[in-house]
Design a protein around this motif. Structure first.
Motif, PDB file in Angstrom:
ATOM      1  N   ASP A  60       0.859  -1.180   0.000  1.00 47.45           N
ATOM      2  CA  ASP A  60       0.000   0.000   0.000  1.00 47.45           C
ATOM      3  C   ASP A  60       0.898   1.232   0.000  1.00 47.45           C
ATOM      4  O   ASP A  60       1.939   1.258   0.670  1.00 47.45           O
ATOM      5  CB  ASP A  60      -0.885  -0.006   1.245  1.00 47.45           C
ATOM      6  CG  ASP A  60      -1.954   1.075   1.224  1.00 47.45           C
ATOM      7  OD1 ASP A  60      -2.161   1.698   0.158  1.00 47.45           O
ATOM      8  OD2 ASP A  60      -2.585   1.291   2.263  1.00 47.45           O
ATOM      9  N   LEU A  61       0.518   2.250  -0.748  1.00 47.14           N
ATOM     10  CA  LEU A  61       1.334   3.456  -0.848  1.00 47.14           C
ATOM     11  C   LEU A  61       1.337   4.250   0.450  1.00 47.14           C
ATOM     12  O   LEU A  61       2.392   4.645   0.944  1.00 47.14           O
ATOM     13  CB  LEU A  61       0.830   4.342  -1.989  1.00 47.14           C
ATOM     14  CG  LEU A  61       1.599   5.641  -2.193  1.00 47.14           C
ATOM     15  CD1 LEU A  61       3.022   5.358  -2.652  1.00 47.14           C
ATOM     16  CD2 LEU A  61       0.888   6.520  -3.190  1.00 47.14           C
ATOM     17  N   LEU A  69       6.588   3.364  -0.372  1.00 51.56           N
ATOM     18  CA  LEU A  69       7.738   3.385  -1.277  1.00 51.56           C
ATOM     19  C   LEU A  69       9.031   3.040  -0.546  1.00 51.56           C
ATOM     20  O   LEU A  69       9.947   2.467  -1.140  1.00 51.56           O
ATOM     21  CB  LEU A  69       7.854   4.752  -1.962  1.00 51.56           C
ATOM     22  CG  LEU A  69       6.682   5.147  -2.859  1.00 51.56           C
ATOM     23  CD1 LEU A  69       6.933   6.499  -3.511  1.00 51.56           C
ATOM     24  CD2 LEU A  69       6.382   4.089  -3.900  1.00 51.56           C
ATOM     25  N   VAL A  86       2.275  -1.743  -6.305  1.00 52.22           N
ATOM     26  CA  VAL A  86       1.874  -0.741  -5.324  1.00 52.22           C
ATOM     27  C   VAL A  86       0.370  -0.518  -5.460  1.00 52.22           C
ATOM     28  O   VAL A  86      -0.145  -0.365  -6.564  1.00 52.22           O
ATOM     29  CB  VAL A  86       2.644   0.583  -5.539  1.00 52.22           C
ATOM     30  CG1 VAL A  86       2.098   1.685  -4.648  1.00 52.22           C
ATOM     31  CG2 VAL A  86       4.132   0.379  -5.282  1.00 52.22           C
ATOM     32  N   THR A  88      -3.068   1.760  -4.044  1.00 54.16           N
ATOM     33  CA  THR A  88      -3.428   2.987  -3.351  1.00 54.16           C
ATOM     34  C   THR A  88      -4.870   3.365  -3.612  1.00 54.16           C
ATOM     35  O   THR A  88      -5.421   3.044  -4.657  1.00 54.16           O
ATOM     36  CB  THR A  88      -2.515   4.165  -3.756  1.00 54.16           C
ATOM     37  OG1 THR A  88      -2.849   5.292  -2.945  1.00 54.16           O
ATOM     38  CG2 THR A  88      -2.683   4.514  -5.212  1.00 54.16           C
ATOM     39  N   GLY A  91      -4.659   7.653  -6.150  1.00 49.02           N
ATOM     40  CA  GLY A  91      -3.656   7.598  -7.200  1.00 49.02           C
ATOM     41  C   GLY A  91      -3.462   8.929  -7.890  1.00 49.02           C
ATOM     42  O   GLY A  91      -4.393   9.694  -8.053  1.00 49.02           O
ATOM     43  N   THR A  95       2.875  10.053  -8.015  1.00 48.80           N
ATOM     44  CA  THR A  95       3.204   8.911  -7.156  1.00 48.80           C
ATOM     45  C   THR A  95       3.350   7.638  -7.966  1.00 48.80           C
ATOM     46  O   THR A  95       4.128   6.762  -7.606  1.00 48.80           O
ATOM     47  CB  THR A  95       2.154   8.725  -6.041  1.00 48.80           C
ATOM     48  OG1 THR A  95       0.863   8.672  -6.622  1.00 48.80           O
ATOM     49  CG2 THR A  95       2.227   9.836  -5.017  1.00 48.80           C
ATOM     50  N   ALA A  96       2.634   7.516  -9.073  1.00 51.83           N
ATOM     51  CA  ALA A  96       2.807   6.350  -9.942  1.00 51.83           C
ATOM     52  C   ALA A  96       4.214   6.331 -10.515  1.00 51.83           C
ATOM     53  O   ALA A  96       4.883   5.288 -10.533  1.00 51.83           O
ATOM     54  CB  ALA A  96       1.773   6.363 -11.066  1.00 51.83           C
ATOM     55  N   ALA A  99       6.645   5.400  -7.769  1.00 48.58           N
ATOM     56  CA  ALA A  99       6.586   3.960  -7.469  1.00 48.58           C
ATOM     57  C   ALA A  99       7.374   3.156  -8.494  1.00 48.58           C
ATOM     58  O   ALA A  99       8.133   2.249  -8.140  1.00 48.58           O
ATOM     59  CB  ALA A  99       5.129   3.492  -7.432  1.00 48.58           C
ATOM     60  N   ALA A 104       8.670  -0.595  -8.577  1.00 43.99           N
ATOM     61  CA  ALA A 104       7.366  -1.263  -8.661  1.00 43.99           C
ATOM     62  C   ALA A 104       7.064  -1.616 -10.117  1.00 43.99           C
ATOM     63  O   ALA A 104       7.422  -0.881 -11.030  1.00 43.99           O
ATOM     64  CB  ALA A 104       6.272  -0.361  -8.104  1.00 43.99           C
ATOM     65  N   ASP A 106       3.896  -2.094 -11.238  1.00 47.02           N
ATOM     66  CA  ASP A 106       2.670  -1.412 -11.616  1.00 47.02           C
ATOM     67  C   ASP A 106       2.075  -0.744 -10.384  1.00 47.02           C
ATOM     68  O   ASP A 106       2.517  -0.961  -9.259  1.00 47.02           O
ATOM     69  CB  ASP A 106       1.669  -2.413 -12.204  1.00 47.02           C
ATOM     70  CG  ASP A 106       0.676  -1.770 -13.167  1.00 47.02           C
ATOM     71  OD1 ASP A 106       0.545  -0.533 -13.162  1.00 47.02           O
ATOM     72  OD2 ASP A 106       0.022  -2.511 -13.906  1.00 47.02           O
ATOM     73  N   TYR A 107       1.044   0.034 -10.630  1.00 48.10           N
ATOM     74  CA  TYR A 107       0.407   0.865  -9.631  1.00 48.10           C
ATOM     75  C   TYR A 107      -1.091   0.666  -9.823  1.00 48.10           C
ATOM     76  O   TYR A 107      -1.628   1.047 -10.852  1.00 48.10           O
ATOM     77  CB  TYR A 107       0.847   2.287  -9.966  1.00 48.10           C
ATOM     78  CG  TYR A 107       0.453   3.369  -9.038  1.00 48.10           C
ATOM     79  CD1 TYR A 107       1.228   3.671  -7.936  1.00 48.10           C
ATOM     80  CD2 TYR A 107      -0.674   4.135  -9.287  1.00 48.10           C
ATOM     81  CE1 TYR A 107       0.885   4.709  -7.103  1.00 48.10           C
ATOM     82  CE2 TYR A 107      -1.013   5.173  -8.462  1.00 48.10           C
ATOM     83  CZ  TYR A 107      -0.224   5.457  -7.369  1.00 48.10           C
ATOM     84  OH  TYR A 107      -0.560   6.482  -6.538  1.00 48.10           O
TER      85      TYR A 107
END
Length: 184
Positions: A60-61, A69, A86, A88, A91, A95-96, A99, A104, A106-107
């Protein structure tokens, strides 16, 4: 379950401070061939990341004690090949990008569908840079609602400041905030 089936299970670290969500996701991922371990804070996530290498992780973000992160970084420090997704509820593009920069794959928006999480974790890099489109993408109403919620949170839940930044009337914003989220 036989010992050979246990050996085939993929180690998965789930880091989320919403304990009920983490438990549900853990059970769902167990049924999909993963061996999940749950951490409910950044500190626990980092500790587990350093104690044994993780093949897969769902993080979780936003966590109570900091940013997910930091957990993603710790996972990649101990296991460069770890595949991390990640999640969240809030979004945004910045932040994507952050990540993905820390490693990461994907988001995904919360609540994430376990099938989509598993598919993203198991997707091979040979499949291309872009993940397949979601089976049930968010509706335009849901995307709008998520954006308003994100700006509201960034403004420390100040309705007047949020309305000013979104260029909308304060009462209109109050009516939107009083409603439940539209269905995905």
């Amino acid at each position: 379950m036989s010992e050979s089936q246990d050996a085939e299970k993929k180690k998965l670290l789930i880091v989320d401070d919403d304990e009920r969500f983490a438990e549900r996701l853990s059970r769902a991922m167990d049924r999909r061939g993963f061996e999940p371990v749950i951490a409910n804070s950044v500190a626990d996530g980092i500790r587990l990341a350093h104690s044994e290498s993780q093949e897969y992780a769902v993080v979780d973000l936003r966590l109570q004690d900091g940013s997910g992160l930091d957990v993603v970084k710790a996972i990649h420090e101990s296991s460069e090949d770890a595949r991390v997704v990640v999640l969240t509820g809030y979004g945004n593009i910045a932040t994507a990008v952050a990540a993905v920069k820390v490693g990461a794959l994907d988001y995904l928006p919360k609540p994430a569908d376990p099938d989509q999480v598993a598919a993203t974790l198991l997707q091979s890099s040979a499949d291309g840079d872009m993940p397949p489109p979601p089976e049930l993408p968010m509706t335009a109403d849901r995307v709008r609602w998520e954006h308003i919620q994100r700006v509201y949170e960034q403004c420390d839940r100040n309705v007047s400041e949020t309305a000013r930044r979104l260029r909308m009337h304060r009462r209109t914003l109050q009516r939107i905030l009083a409603k439940y989220a539209p269905h995905a």
